[in-house]
Write a protein that holds these residues in place. Structure first.
Motif, PDB file in Angstrom:
ATOM      1  N   TYR A  64      -3.273  -6.728  -5.972  1.00  0.00           N
ATOM      2  CA  TYR A  64      -2.982  -7.581  -4.820  1.00  0.00           C
ATOM      3  C   TYR A  64      -1.556  -8.114  -4.893  1.00  0.00           C
ATOM      4  CZ  TYR A  64      -2.704 -11.833  -2.039  1.00  0.00           C
ATOM      5  OH  TYR A  64      -2.282 -12.801  -1.180  1.00  0.00           O
TER       6      TYR A  64
ATOM      7  N   GLY B 194      -6.041  -9.054   1.925  1.00  0.00           N
ATOM      8  CA  GLY B 194      -5.348  -8.403   0.817  1.00  0.00           C
ATOM      9  C   GLY B 194      -6.227  -8.190  -0.404  1.00  0.00           C
TER      10      GLY B 194
ATOM     11  N   ARG C 135       1.534  -7.466  -2.409  1.00  0.00           N
ATOM     12  CA  ARG C 135       1.994  -8.656  -1.699  1.00  0.00           C
ATOM     13  C   ARG C 135       3.502  -8.802  -1.797  1.00  0.00           C
ATOM     14  NH1 ARG C 135       3.307 -13.953  -2.396  1.00  0.00           N
ATOM     15  NH2 ARG C 135       3.277 -13.738  -4.657  1.00  0.00           N
TER      16      ARG C 135
END
Length: 452
Positions: free
Chosen positions: A135, A25, A139
């Motif tokens: 990120y 990620g 996420r």
């Protein structure tokens, strides 16, 4: 989510704190952020990816490759090489970013992901924060913009990286190392092949220890954090000096022919005089941190050189060097930056240049390092206190002023709040170790009473 990036990338216990999912990620996020920053300039982005020999680096490397390629980044795999080699190749190949998988001097269970920008430079705080934000956004549910078909990144090995880096190292030396016997402790790390090859090509006779990485033994009782084996080997083989690296070889500490340690401050002192002699020490200035030994400062003053002290951390040394164009900087721990030839601390380059000075002058490293005398330094950590009030406590300020008067020109006091823990670090230097301990103990007591 707490801040992921520390002072040197994202680091933690591999497969616990630092998982494959996190590495993937972060790599996708880094690709997106750097693309938005305009560093790709309309062409197919390219990343250089390297690692140290840790076993966990194998699966983390795979995750990073997957993340970058899925974001449309072509990947050049350079394999096991030092951090400064990845930085050098990122710049040399005109790559848009670099990624190094390493936890530096940490024990084997740890690993880390370090991102480098175009030119091989560490990311600044703003870019790290943007990568974290992107990120976290994805996420928690926002979809990635994923290329398909011919838009996905391609992956290939770049085996020429080793040769290009070694050639670079040997090519920048001012003189050869013929006649020197050098013991190299590679910490079973990333420089286990690079450093012996470079020293050999430069003409040195070498004895190598800690150069048999098995994925599990990196930094294990060897390298720059454990000098005992190197000291013994230097004496056993009658070597002129010893060089120790850490796991990713961005550090260098040394041992003279008597087995005595030569730390980062002393190495910088030796290199500063050598560089001034060659006319390459710009503005006759060296950049260090506030933790450098007072003996280093006094030596530079005596030699007519200027010393600038930055905050603790090689990134702050680098920032100061880049802003003003200085050529030499570093830390007591052995992170030494020679900006004409490297964008990061480079332990192999530092060791080569130190050995070159010994060879060129015909003097022992012990003699060269005697340009500075390390003053006794005592560090006391005071836990469970309010570190935020270090600069505002009148009681503490008074105690520090009294200590400074007692120590005079040959002593120093530094109180520094920890950046991660509820503690204050009390550092005292003095001409006499007993005086340093006494003053440090008294100040630690005041810290407890004033900030507890």
């Amino acid at each position: 989510m707490g801040r992921l990036f520390g002072t040197d990338g994202v680091r933690g216990v591999a497969n616990a704190d630092l998982t494959a999912e996190l590495a993937l990620g972060l790599s996708v996020a880094a690709a997106h952020v750097l693309a938005e920053a305009g560093s790709f300039e309309g062409h197919r982005p390219v990343a250089v990816v390297g690692r140290d020999p840790r076993a966990s680096g194998e699966f983390l490397e795979a995750a990073v490759i997957a993340g970058l390629a899925s974001a449309g980044v072509d990947v050049l795999l350079v394999g096991v090489l030092p951090t400064p080699a990845v930085a050098f190749l990122t710049a040399e190949l005109g790559a848009d970013l670099g990624v190094m998988l390493s936890a530096s001097h940490n024990a084997m269970p740890d690993n880390g992901v370090k991102f480098l920008a175009r030119g091989g430079h560490k990311l600044d705080d703003e870019l790290e924060e943007r990568i974290e934000a992107v990120y976290e956004e994805h996420r928690t549910g926002a979809p990635w913009d994923r290329p398909t078909g011919g838009g996905v990144g391609r992956v290939r090995s770049y085996d020429e990286g080793f040769e290009r880096y070694v050639t670079h190292l040997v090519g920048v030396l001012p003189n050869r190392l013929d006649g020197l016997k050098v013991v190299l402790d590679e910490a079973h790390g990333a420089a286990s092949l690079v450093s012996p090859e470079a020293f050999t090509r430069a003409g040195a006779e070498i004895v190598t220890i800690g150069a048999e990485p098995d994925g599990l033994n990196i930094n294990d009782g060897c390298g720059s954090t454990h000098l005992g084996k190197l000291q013994a080997a230097v004496l056993e083989h009658g070597a002129d000096l010893g060089i120790a690296h850490d796991g990713d070889a961005d550090r260098c500490l040394a041992v003279d022919h008597t087995g005595a340690e030569v730390d980062g401050d002393q190495i910088m002192a030796v290199l500063a005089l050598a560089m001034r002699e060659r006319g390459v020490l710009r503005e006759d200035t060296v950049v260090a941190t506030v933790m450098s030994n007072l003996g280093f400062k006094l030596a530079m003053e005596r030699e007519g050189l200027s010393l600038i002290q930055a905050a603790v951390g090689d990134r702050y040394v680098l920032e100061e060097m880049k802003e003003h164009g200085y050529a030499l900087g570093g830390e007591q721990s052995g992170h030494v930056i020679i900006s004409d030839h490297a964008t990061t601390g480079d332990g192999t380059l530092t060791g080569l240049l130190l050995a070159a000075r010994v060879a060129q002058t015909g003097r022992t490293l012990r003699d060269l390092a005697s340009v500075m005398v390390r003053l006794p330094q005592v560090l006391v950590n005071v836990p469970d206190v309010d570190r935020t009030r270090v600069g505002s406590s009148a009681e503490l300020a008074s105690a520090v002023a009294e200590a400074e008067r007692e120590l005079g020109a040959t002593g120093r006091v530094l109180l520094r709040p920890s950046g991660t823990e509820p503690l204050v670090r009390v550092m005292v230097e003095a001409a006499d170790i007993d005086q340093a301990r006494s003053v440090a103990g008294r100040l630690a007591d005041v810290v407890k009473s004033a900030l507890g």
